[in-house]
Write a protein that holds these residues in place. Structure first.
Motif, PDB file in Angstrom:
ATOM      1  N   ARG A 186       0.825  -1.211   0.000  1.00  0.00           N
ATOM      2  CA  ARG A 186       0.000   0.000   0.000  1.00  0.00           C
ATOM      3  C   ARG A 186       0.861   1.265   0.000  1.00  0.00           C
ATOM      4  O   ARG A 186       1.854   1.347   0.711  1.00  0.00           O
ATOM      5  CB  ARG A 186      -0.929  -0.011   1.206  1.00  0.00           C
ATOM      6  CG  ARG A 186      -1.971   1.049   1.116  1.00  0.00           C
ATOM      7  CD  ARG A 186      -2.972   0.929   2.241  1.00  0.00           C
ATOM      8  NE  ARG A 186      -3.958   1.944   2.042  1.00  0.00           N
ATOM      9  CZ  ARG A 186      -5.244   1.732   2.059  1.00  0.00           C
ATOM     10  NH1 ARG A 186      -5.706   0.531   2.297  1.00  0.00           N
ATOM     11  NH2 ARG A 186      -6.081   2.710   1.847  1.00  0.00           N
ATOM     12  N   ASP A 187       0.466   2.217  -0.819  1.00  0.00           N
ATOM     13  CA  ASP A 187       1.118   3.522  -0.974  1.00  0.00           C
ATOM     14  C   ASP A 187       2.469   3.459  -1.693  1.00  0.00           C
ATOM     15  O   ASP A 187       3.077   4.497  -1.922  1.00  0.00           O
ATOM     16  CB  ASP A 187       1.307   4.234   0.379  1.00  0.00           C
ATOM     17  CG  ASP A 187      -0.013   4.547   1.051  1.00  0.00           C
ATOM     18  OD1 ASP A 187      -0.967   4.928   0.339  1.00  0.00           O
ATOM     19  OD2 ASP A 187      -0.096   4.413   2.293  1.00  0.00           O
ATOM     20  N   ARG A 188       2.940   2.264  -2.046  1.00  0.00           N
ATOM     21  CA  ARG A 188       4.232   2.143  -2.730  1.00  0.00           C
ATOM     22  C   ARG A 188       4.124   1.452  -4.080  1.00  0.00           C
ATOM     23  O   ARG A 188       4.875   1.765  -4.993  1.00  0.00           O
ATOM     24  CB  ARG A 188       5.215   1.378  -1.859  1.00  0.00           C
ATOM     25  CG  ARG A 188       5.527   2.075  -0.549  1.00  0.00           C
ATOM     26  CD  ARG A 188       6.529   1.365   0.294  1.00  0.00           C
ATOM     27  NE  ARG A 188       6.722  -0.019  -0.136  1.00  0.00           N
ATOM     28  CZ  ARG A 188       7.571  -0.856   0.394  1.00  0.00           C
ATOM     29  NH1 ARG A 188       8.329  -0.476   1.368  1.00  0.00           N
ATOM     30  NH2 ARG A 188       7.684  -2.090  -0.025  1.00  0.00           N
ATOM     31  N   TYR A 189       3.240   0.480  -4.177  1.00  0.00           N
ATOM     32  CA  TYR A 189       3.123  -0.312  -5.394  1.00  0.00           C
ATOM     33  C   TYR A 189       1.673  -0.536  -5.774  1.00  0.00           C
ATOM     34  O   TYR A 189       0.794  -0.601  -4.916  1.00  0.00           O
ATOM     35  CB  TYR A 189       3.762  -1.701  -5.211  1.00  0.00           C
ATOM     36  CG  TYR A 189       5.229  -1.658  -4.934  1.00  0.00           C
ATOM     37  CD1 TYR A 189       6.145  -1.500  -5.970  1.00  0.00           C
ATOM     38  CD2 TYR A 189       5.711  -1.764  -3.633  1.00  0.00           C
ATOM     39  CE1 TYR A 189       7.504  -1.455  -5.710  1.00  0.00           C
ATOM     40  CE2 TYR A 189       7.064  -1.723  -3.370  1.00  0.00           C
ATOM     41  CZ  TYR A 189       7.953  -1.572  -4.410  1.00  0.00           C
ATOM     42  OH  TYR A 189       9.298  -1.514  -4.162  1.00  0.00           O
ATOM     43  N   ARG A 190       1.449  -0.712  -7.058  1.00  0.00           N
ATOM     44  CA  ARG A 190       0.196  -1.252  -7.552  1.00  0.00           C
ATOM     45  C   ARG A 190       0.400  -2.763  -7.613  1.00  0.00           C
ATOM     46  O   ARG A 190       1.526  -3.226  -7.833  1.00  0.00           O
ATOM     47  CB  ARG A 190      -0.108  -0.705  -8.940  1.00  0.00           C
ATOM     48  CG  ARG A 190      -0.373   0.785  -8.899  1.00  0.00           C
ATOM     49  CD  ARG A 190      -0.420   1.397 -10.286  1.00  0.00           C
ATOM     50  NE  ARG A 190      -0.511   2.839 -10.114  1.00  0.00           N
ATOM     51  CZ  ARG A 190       0.539   3.653 -10.068  1.00  0.00           C
ATOM     52  NH1 ARG A 190       1.760   3.185 -10.216  1.00  0.00           N
ATOM     53  NH2 ARG A 190       0.368   4.943  -9.877  1.00  0.00           N
ATOM     54  N   VAL A 191      -0.650  -3.518  -7.426  1.00  0.00           N
ATOM     55  CA  VAL A 191      -0.517  -4.972  -7.373  1.00  0.00           C
ATOM     56  C   VAL A 191      -1.491  -5.601  -8.358  1.00  0.00           C
ATOM     57  O   VAL A 191      -2.671  -5.257  -8.384  1.00  0.00           O
ATOM     58  CB  VAL A 191      -0.801  -5.506  -5.948  1.00  0.00           C
ATOM     59  CG1 VAL A 191      -0.634  -7.022  -5.904  1.00  0.00           C
ATOM     60  CG2 VAL A 191       0.108  -4.832  -4.920  1.00  0.00           C
TER      61      VAL A 191
END
Length: 131
Positions: free
Chosen positions: A26-31
């Motif tokens: 969360r808040d760093r990567y799209r998954v």
């Protein structure tokens, strides 16, 4: 957590059942979560094949690919977090905010995946800030 050396971001899910499985990203990567009943699932194989040639685009969009395959605890936990069935293929794009942005019962073509990501306000801001 393992990642492929080629930067695809394909990761093995190794987390405690009590932890929210996507909180790490969360808040760093799209998954992109790929869920399938087993590793031989034809749609899973097709999705992997479609993503292979676009690794650079995946990395550029801060996208990590996770798989919930089979009936192990990690797969069940991830499926439960996203409300996915355990008996059929699903692909779910989760934004940096933790919300599901796109869910499909068939492999998502890379151009559709990328256009969905590129339309997100956070991604647009990222593109303006990167050379």
């Amino acid at each position: 957590m393992r990642r492929t050396a080629l930067g695809l971001g394909l990761a093995a899910l190794t987390m405690a059942a009590s932890a929210a499985p996507l909180d790490t990203y969360r808040d760093r990567y799209r998954v992109l979560v790929l869920s399938a009943p087993d590793a031989a699932d034809a749609q899973l194989t097709d999705q992997r094949a479609a993503l292979g040639p676009v690794r650079e685009g995946i990395a550029e969009r801060d996208l990590v690919v996770l798989e919930a395959v089979g009936s192990g605890a990690e797969a069940r936990t991830l499926r439960a977090a996203l409300g996915l069935p355990d008996d059929s293929f699903r692909a779910v794009l989760v934004g940096k905010d933790g919300g599901a942005k796109l869910t499909a019962a068939a492999p998502i073509p890379p151009q559709r995946l990328f256009s969905t990501v590129d339309a997100m306000p956070m991604r647009r801001a990222e593109m303006r800030g990167r050379p």
